[in-house]
Scaffold this motif. Sequence first.
Motif, PDB file in Angstrom:
ATOM      1  N   HIS A  62      -6.569  15.498  39.401  1.00  0.00           N
ATOM      2  CA  HIS A  62      -5.431  14.611  39.662  1.00  0.00           C
ATOM      3  C   HIS A  62      -4.738  15.056  40.944  1.00  0.00           C
ATOM      4  N   LEU A  63      -5.231  14.574  42.073  1.00  0.00           N
ATOM      5  CA  LEU A  63      -4.623  14.889  43.356  1.00  0.00           C
ATOM      6  C   LEU A  63      -3.860  13.671  43.851  1.00  0.00           C
ATOM      7  N   GLN A  64      -2.814  13.908  44.649  1.00  0.00           N
ATOM      8  CA  GLN A  64      -2.027  12.819  45.220  1.00  0.00           C
ATOM      9  C   GLN A  64      -1.954  12.993  46.726  1.00  0.00           C
ATOM     10  N   VAL A  83     -20.202  22.878  54.733  1.00  0.00           N
ATOM     11  CA  VAL A  83     -19.888  23.756  53.619  1.00  0.00           C
ATOM     12  C   VAL A  83     -18.574  23.269  53.035  1.00  0.00           C
ATOM     13  N   SER A  84     -18.498  23.191  51.740  1.00  0.00           N
ATOM     14  CA  SER A  84     -17.337  22.602  51.089  1.00  0.00           C
ATOM     15  C   SER A  84     -16.957  23.410  49.860  1.00  0.00           C
ATOM     16  N   SER A  85     -15.824  23.076  49.320  1.00  0.00           N
ATOM     17  CA  SER A  85     -15.353  23.686  48.092  1.00  0.00           C
ATOM     18  C   SER A  85     -15.212  22.587  47.044  1.00  0.00           C
ATOM     19  N   PHE A  86     -15.358  22.926  45.794  1.00  0.00           N
ATOM     20  CA  PHE A  86     -15.173  21.910  44.768  1.00  0.00           C
ATOM     21  C   PHE A  86     -14.318  22.457  43.642  1.00  0.00           C
ATOM     22  N   LEU A  87     -13.657  21.552  42.946  1.00  0.00           N
ATOM     23  CA  LEU A  87     -12.769  21.927  41.835  1.00  0.00           C
ATOM     24  C   LEU A  87     -13.556  22.162  40.574  1.00  0.00           C
TER      25      LEU A  87
END
Length: 87
Positions: A62-64, A83-87
Motif C-alpha cells: 500500500h504505497l501512495q 538492479v532493483s529492490s522488491f517488497l
Amino acid sequence: MSLQTPRVLPSHLHAFHPSSAGPRSTHTVRLLGTVSALRGDTATITCGNHGDVTLILKPDSHLQMGKLVEIVGKVADLEGGQVSSFL
C-alpha cells in the motif's frame, strides 16, 4: 540474534546483487525515498539526489504517491540489466 539490514543508496545496490554478494550473504537492504510513480505491480521511489529505484510490489503493498517511505527488500535482477529492490 536478529539480522542487520544496511541502509543503502541506489548507487550501492550493485554490491548486494545476487550474483556478487556471495552464497552466504543476504541481499536484504533498506532504502529511503519518496514514491514518484506507481504502475500496476511496480513502483519507483526517488532517493533524493541519489537516483531512482524500481520496486517490484507484492499484492498487499500500500504505497501512495508523494509519500516518504522506507523500503526493506531484497535486491533482484530486472530485464535490461537493471538492479532493483522488491517488497
